[in-house]
Design an enzyme around this catalytic site. Structure first.
Site, PDB file in Angstrom:
ATOM      1  N   GLY A  69       3.194 -14.721 -14.985  1.00  0.00           N
ATOM      2  CA  GLY A  69       3.917 -13.477 -14.736  1.00  0.00           C
ATOM      3  C   GLY A  69       4.841 -13.636 -13.558  1.00  0.00           C
ATOM      4  N   LYS A  70       5.756 -12.674 -13.389  1.00  0.00           N
ATOM      5  CA  LYS A  70       6.643 -12.689 -12.236  1.00  0.00           C
ATOM      6  C   LYS A  70       6.904 -11.255 -11.799  1.00  0.00           C
ATOM      7  CE  LYS A  70      10.975 -12.766 -14.899  1.00  0.00           C
ATOM      8  NZ  LYS A  70      12.273 -13.456 -15.082  1.00  0.00           N
ATOM      9  N   GLY A  71       7.273 -11.095 -10.524  1.00  0.00           N
ATOM     10  CA  GLY A  71       7.497  -9.762 -10.001  1.00  0.00           C
ATOM     11  C   GLY A  71       8.497  -9.750  -8.872  1.00  0.00           C
ATOM     12  N   SER A  72       8.573  -8.617  -8.184  1.00  0.00           N
ATOM     13  CA  SER A  72       9.575  -8.439  -7.144  1.00  0.00           C
ATOM     14  C   SER A  72       9.299  -9.307  -5.928  1.00  0.00           C
ATOM     15  CB  SER A  72       9.633  -6.964  -6.740  1.00  0.00           C
ATOM     16  OG  SER A  72       8.352  -6.498  -6.354  1.00  0.00           O
ATOM     17  N   GLY A 128       7.346 -12.296  -6.064  1.00  0.00           N
ATOM     18  CA  GLY A 128       7.055 -13.690  -6.387  1.00  0.00           C
ATOM     19  C   GLY A 128       6.602 -13.824  -7.824  1.00  0.00           C
ATOM     20  N   LYS A 129       5.558 -14.638  -8.054  1.00  0.00           N
ATOM     21  CA  LYS A 129       5.107 -14.874  -9.424  1.00  0.00           C
ATOM     22  C   LYS A 129       3.617 -15.200  -9.445  1.00  0.00           C
ATOM     23  CE  LYS A 129       6.967 -19.581  -9.031  1.00  0.00           C
ATOM     24  NZ  LYS A 129       7.919 -20.564  -9.610  1.00  0.00           N
ATOM     25  N   VAL A 130       3.081 -15.275 -10.669  1.00  0.00           N
ATOM     26  CA  VAL A 130       1.669 -15.596 -10.884  1.00  0.00           C
ATOM     27  C   VAL A 130       1.608 -16.814 -11.791  1.00  0.00           C
ATOM     28  CG1 VAL A 130      -0.564 -14.811 -11.748  1.00  0.00           C
ATOM     29  CG2 VAL A 130       1.004 -13.177 -10.669  1.00  0.00           C
ATOM     30  N   ASP A 188      -2.499   3.915  -8.584  1.00  0.00           N
ATOM     31  CA  ASP A 188      -1.585   3.310  -9.565  1.00  0.00           C
ATOM     32  C   ASP A 188      -2.342   2.806 -10.796  1.00  0.00           C
ATOM     33  OD1 ASP A 188       0.961   2.732 -10.462  1.00  0.00           O
ATOM     34  OD2 ASP A 188       0.954   0.713  -9.631  1.00  0.00           O
ATOM     35  N   LYS A 242      -2.866   2.373 -14.486  1.00  0.00           N
ATOM     36  CA  LYS A 242      -2.019   2.374 -15.673  1.00  0.00           C
ATOM     37  C   LYS A 242      -2.365   1.144 -16.501  1.00  0.00           C
ATOM     38  CE  LYS A 242       1.795   0.128 -13.150  1.00  0.00           C
ATOM     39  NZ  LYS A 242       3.220   0.240 -12.778  1.00  0.00           N
ATOM     40  N   ASN A 292      -2.034  -2.397 -15.136  1.00  0.00           N
ATOM     41  CA  ASN A 292      -2.915  -2.793 -14.043  1.00  0.00           C
ATOM     42  C   ASN A 292      -4.367  -2.926 -14.479  1.00  0.00           C
ATOM     43  OD1 ASN A 292      -0.769  -2.912 -12.315  1.00  0.00           O
ATOM     44  ND2 ASN A 292      -1.134  -0.926 -11.370  1.00  0.00           N
TER      45      ASN A 292
END
Length: 379
Positions: free
Chosen positions: A57-60, A62-64, A173, A175, A178
């Site tokens: 995965g990736k996000g704001s 960094g990444k996983v 949060d 959802k 998550n």
């Protein structure tokens, strides 16, 4: 879906932390472990001890990545956070909060942190690898759930949320994105960056945090609120599982404010009497009148919708999940565009991060931690 967390009310600027919406350009970096730690064999834990296998995965920030420990050969999920992407004190607090919650929690339905360390430019969280992917992916793949199937996941989520509340943590949060599923199909709550750890004298919060489609009215309206806000969000999640979309799906902020101020959420007529009653009581606009507003999770455990659920067996994971996971091909429930990427390196960064040192970040979950409850983060 609109993820927000800001301090001053609905007029303030929105900070979007969606894991699928941003990317960064990474450059060269020399990895230096500023706070070396030891594994169970007495050796320092550092990035060099992990083989990177796949992108997950990736996000704001960094990444996983899926990684394997070179000594134990165990698989882990490595969350890499870019320090220069953590641009202000609020974002830094989110990172520290998640790190602390992962340390102080220990439950079947909460993701487990094993190690944490940092370099000059990055933060590394080594967590258990939860192979079943996000509940969101399963809901998207299979459509809305039957009440029987929803009840299983609603019960496990209820137990996990109750545990967080017992630790004085407001989740804020909840959802489908998550909620992870393990190899057997049981849930794991994750991503605690927007959570609040309450002190005994301060069981309230005021930050406008959450995802708009699920967020409680008192948060939207900028009111001081308690952990009762999580029960509205819990109701919105159950609504999503039963109907295929959350209550505020594709509404504008103005329309969502109208619901927060007084417009009722319409419950679909095809639902059972017990499910309708549960959602109606979870969607009480007044937090004190809301189911869970007085005696927290106990009120929800006692609701007729869950009358046939053995919560003790459920907490021990003795009830078989409704999603069959055992015969699925590996990584089926992850973003295939990321999984198939050939590059799985920890991409370097040339600049030092704005916050070069995150105090109390280093952690070894396989040894006794004398940091326990030393750092209490509130916001």
């Amino acid at each position: 879906m609109g993820l927000v967390c800001f301090k001053e009310g609905p007029q303030a600027a929105i900070e979007d932390h969606s894991i699928k919406q941003r990317d960064h350009n990474y450059e060269d970096e020399e990895v230096i472990s500023e706070f070396p730690q030891q594994d169970e064999d007495g050796k320092k834990v550092s990035l060099s001890q992990f083989i990177m296998l796949r992108n997950l995965g990736k996000g704001s920030y960094g990444k996983v990545m899926l990684v394997q420990h070179t000594v134990s050969l165990k698989l882990y999920a490595m969350k890499v956070l870019i320090k220069k992407a953590v641009k202000n004190l609020t974002q830094k607090t989110h990172v520290q909060t998640e790190r602390k919650i992962l340390e102080i929690t220990n439950h079947n339905f909460i993701t487990k942190l094993h190690y944490a360390f940092q370099s000059q430019t990055k933060l590394y969280l080594i967590m258990e690898f939860v192979s079943g992917g996000e509940l969101f992916y399963h809901m998207k793949l299979k459509g809305r759930m039957t009440e029987k199937k929803m009840k299983f996941y609603a019960a496990e989520i209820l137990i996990g949320l109750d545990y967080l509340h017992q630790q004085n943590i407001i989740y804020r949060d909840l959802k489908p994105e998550n909620i992870l599923l393990d190899s057997e199909g049981h849930i794991k709550l994750c991503d605690f960056g927007l959570s609040k750890i309450c002190s005994w004298g301060d069981m309230y919060a005021k930050s406008i945090c959450g995802t708009f489609e699920y967020i409680a009215p008192e948060i939207i309206l900028g009111e001081i609120y308690t952990k009762s806000c999580d029960w509205w969000t819990y109701g919105a999640l159950l609504y999503d599982m039963l109907t295929g979309k959350p209550p505020f799906y594709q509404l504008t902020k103005k329309q969502i404010l109208e619901y927060a101020a007084g417009k009722d959420i319409e419950i679909p007529q095809h639902l059972s009497e017990e499910a309708t009653d549960l959602l109606t009581k979870l969607f009480k606009r007044n937090p004190e009148e809301r189911l869970g507003g007085q005696r927290d999770a106990q009120e929800i455990y006692e609701h007729p919708f869950f009358k046939d659920v053995d919560f003790q067996m459920m907490e021990r994971k003795e009830i078989e999940p409704p999603f069959e996971m055992q015969n699925e091909r590996p990584f089926k429930f992850f973003d295939q565009n990321l999984i198939r990427k050939s590059s799985v390196h920890d991409t370097p960064v040339s600049e030092l991060g704005r916050y070069q040192e995150f105090s109390n970040f280093t952690y070894n979950g396989d040894k006794f931690s004398n940091e326990f409850n030393k750092l209490l983060i509130t916001h």
